[in-house]
Scaffold this motif. Structure first.
Motif, short mmCIF file in Angstrom:
data_model
loop_
_atom_site.label_atom_id
_atom_site.label_comp_id
_atom_site.label_asym_id
_atom_site.label_seq_id
_atom_site.Cartn_x
_atom_site.Cartn_y
_atom_site.Cartn_z
N LEU A 15 23.54 -40.47 17.87
CA LEU A 15 22.93 -39.26 17.33
C LEU A 15 23.93 -38.13 17.18
O LEU A 15 23.67 -37.16 16.45
CB LEU A 15 21.78 -38.81 18.23
CG LEU A 15 20.57 -39.75 18.30
CD1 LEU A 15 19.53 -39.22 19.28
CD2 LEU A 15 19.94 -39.93 16.92
N ALA A 16 25.06 -38.22 17.88
CA ALA A 16 26.10 -37.19 17.74
C ALA A 16 26.84 -37.32 16.41
O ALA A 16 27.56 -36.41 16.02
CB ALA A 16 27.10 -37.29 18.89
N ARG A 17 26.66 -38.45 15.73
CA ARG A 17 27.29 -38.58 14.41
C ARG A 17 26.56 -37.70 13.41
O ARG A 17 25.33 -37.62 13.40
CB ARG A 17 27.26 -40.04 13.95
CG ARG A 17 28.21 -40.94 14.74
CD ARG A 17 28.38 -42.28 14.05
NE ARG A 17 27.15 -43.06 14.12
CZ ARG A 17 26.86 -43.93 15.09
NH1 ARG A 17 27.73 -44.11 16.07
NH2 ARG A 17 25.73 -44.61 15.06
N GLY A 240 33.82 -30.52 4.82
CA GLY A 240 33.38 -31.70 4.07
C GLY A 240 33.44 -32.99 4.83
O GLY A 240 32.62 -33.89 4.62
N ALA A 241 34.40 -33.13 5.71
CA ALA A 241 34.59 -34.41 6.41
C ALA A 241 34.13 -34.33 7.86
O ALA A 241 34.65 -35.04 8.72
CB ALA A 241 36.05 -34.83 6.35
N ARG A 242 33.15 -33.48 8.14
CA ARG A 242 32.69 -33.35 9.51
C ARG A 242 32.09 -34.66 9.99
O ARG A 242 31.25 -35.25 9.33
CB ARG A 242 31.65 -32.23 9.60
CG ARG A 242 31.07 -32.05 10.99
CD ARG A 242 30.15 -30.83 11.04
NE ARG A 242 29.01 -30.97 10.16
CZ ARG A 242 27.84 -31.53 10.52
NH1 ARG A 242 27.71 -32.02 11.74
NH2 ARG A 242 26.85 -31.59 9.67
N GLU A 243 32.53 -35.11 11.16
CA GLU A 243 32.08 -36.40 11.69
C GLU A 243 30.95 -36.27 12.70
O GLU A 243 30.16 -37.20 12.86
CB GLU A 243 33.25 -37.13 12.34
CG GLU A 243 34.37 -37.49 11.38
CD GLU A 243 35.49 -38.25 12.07
OE1 GLU A 243 35.36 -38.51 13.28
OE2 GLU A 243 36.48 -38.58 11.40
N HIS A 244 30.89 -35.13 13.41
CA HIS A 244 29.99 -35.07 14.54
C HIS A 244 29.08 -33.85 14.49
O HIS A 244 29.40 -32.84 13.85
CB HIS A 244 30.78 -35.03 15.86
CG HIS A 244 31.70 -36.19 16.02
ND1 HIS A 244 33.07 -36.03 16.20
CD2 HIS A 244 31.45 -37.52 16.02
CE1 HIS A 244 33.62 -37.23 16.31
NE2 HIS A 244 32.67 -38.14 16.20
N ASN A 245 27.96 -33.96 15.16
CA ASN A 245 27.08 -32.82 15.38
C ASN A 245 27.57 -32.00 16.56
O ASN A 245 28.37 -32.47 17.38
CB ASN A 245 25.65 -33.30 15.67
CG ASN A 245 24.96 -33.82 14.43
OD1 ASN A 245 25.07 -33.22 13.36
ND2 ASN A 245 24.23 -34.92 14.56
N VAL A 246 27.09 -30.78 16.65
CA VAL A 246 27.33 -29.93 17.81
C VAL A 246 26.39 -30.39 18.93
O VAL A 246 25.24 -30.77 18.67
CB VAL A 246 27.08 -28.45 17.45
CG1 VAL A 246 27.18 -27.56 18.68
CG2 VAL A 246 28.07 -28.01 16.37
N LEU A 247 26.87 -30.36 20.16
CA LEU A 247 26.13 -30.95 21.28
C LEU A 247 25.71 -29.88 22.29
O LEU A 247 26.56 -29.21 22.87
CB LEU A 247 26.99 -32.02 21.95
CG LEU A 247 26.34 -32.91 23.01
CD1 LEU A 247 25.15 -33.64 22.42
CD2 LEU A 247 27.35 -33.90 23.55
#
Length: 630
Positions: A15-17, A240-247
């Motif tokens: 889910l962090a993706r 544009g290339a963000r891989e992860h969500n904020v946690l």
């Protein structure tokens, strides 16, 4: 060293993706005290803090914010924690800061609405570096000790303030920046299709933030959480290339401030999603929130009219989780997990880590906090691994306390709750436990969380729910040590349970614990030929489901004639609980003897059974166990 929770860690990692649109489900990790919920959040922070903005908020000792919204402390802690710069994640909290400025504004009672609006804009536009640092310092005070952020000395506050100010759109010089039009206009629509005057919406926030009306405070909560989500979405949109969500990891989710924040987050996400159903796609929501609960949070959220959460056990978790929120019920550590944790210690050369791990798992039943307590004690006294009874001695209270620590306002377990739990441990079910209410120490009663906790009893929704096996075992040990003049002594508690037993099985179980083995053996023998054998085995298993800590001679045949059915039935009632349920019995010779006696007794009694094969198969199981201990 952290071990286990593989599925939960995999779920959080998945889910962090980053997702294209919409929000990830909010995860509520449920479990009884000491089940490792906080350790899971600590591990998640360790794994993610260098890859994406991450913060762990712990609001255990903080009450409601007396001067503003209930979510302000959590929001302030999140803002500060997420402001630790992570390359590639240029977070800016313009809307949250504008909201905080409005909340802090002092307009005076002599200003009319138009004059108050002019004053709000004047104060907003006058924010410069010194003012911003003062605002950050105020947020740090609001956050209290919710996060482990070194607010002092002053340079740390200045660095965070400069970072927050420097990330604002417009000039990067905090002495000359301008608030962006998009951030100011946001207060007019709030991502919910509203058509408000944005300046007047901020002015209303300034007034409403001081209200004690619960509905007004709820509106303020929702606006602040919506501002946080909008800031995160706006900040990360150009990446544009963000891989992860904020946690955001929120521990102690049953506390008032944490519950307020979680409820507001779910309300806002539901409204935003409903607004998007008109045809436009849901806007990106780059925030993953994981919170912990002892079960109270779900009860509080039931009054919010939210869609029901998907409820899963830890072993049922997979990658297909969707929806607004999900409740994940944590499970005990496996024997393999505990052995792996034991490998993280140095043991004497003649003591294998696997031996230590198996002993600890057998004693703890995989309860994470108990595993940690026992491993620490064995680290100091490794020889106790060969004497589990001595290892447990004088440790029972320390192992029980985590189960009720969450019911106390402070960090320590309330001693009345511990004593009450010891009394309740004699009950087979939650329904039975209610008959013991008048034996509990004041002020513990039927309204206590000891009865209402949905994670202390399994299954949680059923009056037939049971306490964890470890609690029953430790509690019975401590209950048996009470003196006869104790108001909740062994005979008083179990005698009351027997007198109010709701069936033959519970009555015989309590009678056996009171030491009347011959009476129980006689009744079981009489029913063996009358009952279906499968039903009789269910009855027998219930009667022998707990080991009697006062039993000193499990292999005894009492006054029965040697070799008689009565003798075998009498002995079965001693050896089966000792073999199946006493974790302190680890000597291979003793285990082999117990298994042999159990097998012999079942074979003997099979002659009385309607279906002898069922008893013979059970006997063969003990024979296999016996061979394993040779």
């Amino acid at each position: 060293m952290f071990e286990g929770r593989t599925r939960l860690r995999g779920l959080i990692n998945g889910l962090a993706r980053a997702r294209g649109a919409g929000a990830t489900p909010l995860l509520v990790i449920e479990g009884c005290g000491g089940s490792g919920k906080t350790a899971l959040l600590n591990q998640a922070l360790l794994e993610w803090k260098d890859r994406t903005p991450s913060v762990l908020v712990k609001p255990k000792e903080l009450g409601d914010d007396e001067q503003g919204s209930a979510v302000r402390p959590v929001l302030a802690a999140a803002l500060l924690g997420l402001s630790v710069e992570v390359p590639g994640y240029p977070l800016s909290f313009e809307r949250v800061l504008l909201a905080q400025i409005a909340i802090r504004m002092q307009t005076g009672e002599d200003l009319n609405p138009e004059e108050a609006l002019v004053e709000l804009n004047r104060q907003t536009n006058n924010y410069r570096a010194p003012n911003l640092r003062e605002l950050v310092r105020d947020l740090a005070n609001t956050a209290g000790s919710l996060i482990s952020l070194p607010i002092d000395p002053a340079p740390v506050v200045n660095r965070v303030a400069d970072y927050l100010g420097g990330m604002l759109e417009g000039s990067r010089r905090t002495s000359n920046f301008r608030w962006s039009k998009a951030a100011l206009d946001w207060f007019g629509h709030q991502d919910q299709g509203l058509k408000l005057n944005a300046d007047r919406a901020r002015l209303r926030l300034s007034s409403q933030a001081r209200s004690k009306d619960p509905d007004v405070r709820r509106d303020v909560d929702d606006l602040l959480v919506a501002a946080l989500l909008a800031d995160l979405r706006h900040s990360l949109a150009p990446v544009g290339a963000r891989e992860h969500n904020v946690l955001l990891l929120l521990d102690d989710g049953d506390t008032e401030v944490a519950t307020s924040f979680t409820a507001a987050l779910l309300r806002v996400r539901r409204v935003v999603a409903d607004t998007a159903r008109g045809g436009d796609p849901a806007p990106p929501d780059p925030l993953l929130v994981v919170t912990t609960s002892g079960g109270l949070l779900a009860e509080e959220l039931a009054d919010e009219g939210l869609p029901g959460a998907k409820v899963l056990t830890e072993s049922e978790v997979d990658d297909s989780l969707t929806g607004l929120w999900a409740r994940i019920r944590s499970e005990s550590l496996t024997s393999r997990d505990v052995v792996q944790l034991a490998k993280g210690h140095f043991w004497p050369d003649d003591l294998a880590a696997s031996t230590v791990g198996k002993v600890v798992h057998r004693l703890s039943r995989g309860h994470p906090r108990s595993v940690d307590t026992l491993l620490r004690k064995l680290h100091d006294e490794p020889s106790l691994a060969r004497d589990p009874a001595k290892l447990l001695r004088n440790t029972e209270n320390a192992l029980l306390e985590p189960f009720v620590r969450g019911f106390s306002a402070g960090e320590s377990a309330n001693r009345h709750h511990v004593q009450a739990l010891i009394t309740l441990s004699a009950a087979l079910t939650k329904l039975e436990a209610q008959t013991l209410a008048d034996l509990l120490p004041d002020p513990v009663g039927l309204d206590s969380p000891l009865y209402s906790s949905s994670t202390l009893w399994t299954p949680p929704e059923s009056p037939q729910g049971q306490l964890p096996e470890l609690v029953r075992y430790l509690g019975l040990r401590l209950l048996s040590a009470r003196t006869d003049d104790h108001e909740a002594s062994w005979h008083e508690v179990i005698g009351k349970l027997r007198d109010h037993a709701g069936g033959e099985g519970p009555r015989l179980r309590h009678t056996l614990l009171l030491g009347d083995r011959a009476e129980v053996a006689e009744e079981l023998l009489e029913s063996l030929s009358d009952m279906a054998t499968a039903d009789w085995l269910v009855l027998f298993d219930l009667v022998t489901s707990d080991v009697n800590p006062r039993e000193r001679e499990p292999e005894s045949i009492g006054a029965a004639r040697r070799g008689s059915d009565e003798a075998h039935a009498f002995r079965l009632l001693g050896v089966v609980p000792a073999f199946d349920h006493d974790p302190c019995v680890t000597d291979p010779d003793i285990l082999q003897n117990l298994a042999a006696h159990a097998a012999q007794g079942l074979r003997q009694l099979s002659n009385r059974a309607q279906d002898p094969a069922l008893l013979l198969r059970r006997a063969q199981r003990y024979e296999r166990y016996g061979r394993n201990y040779r």
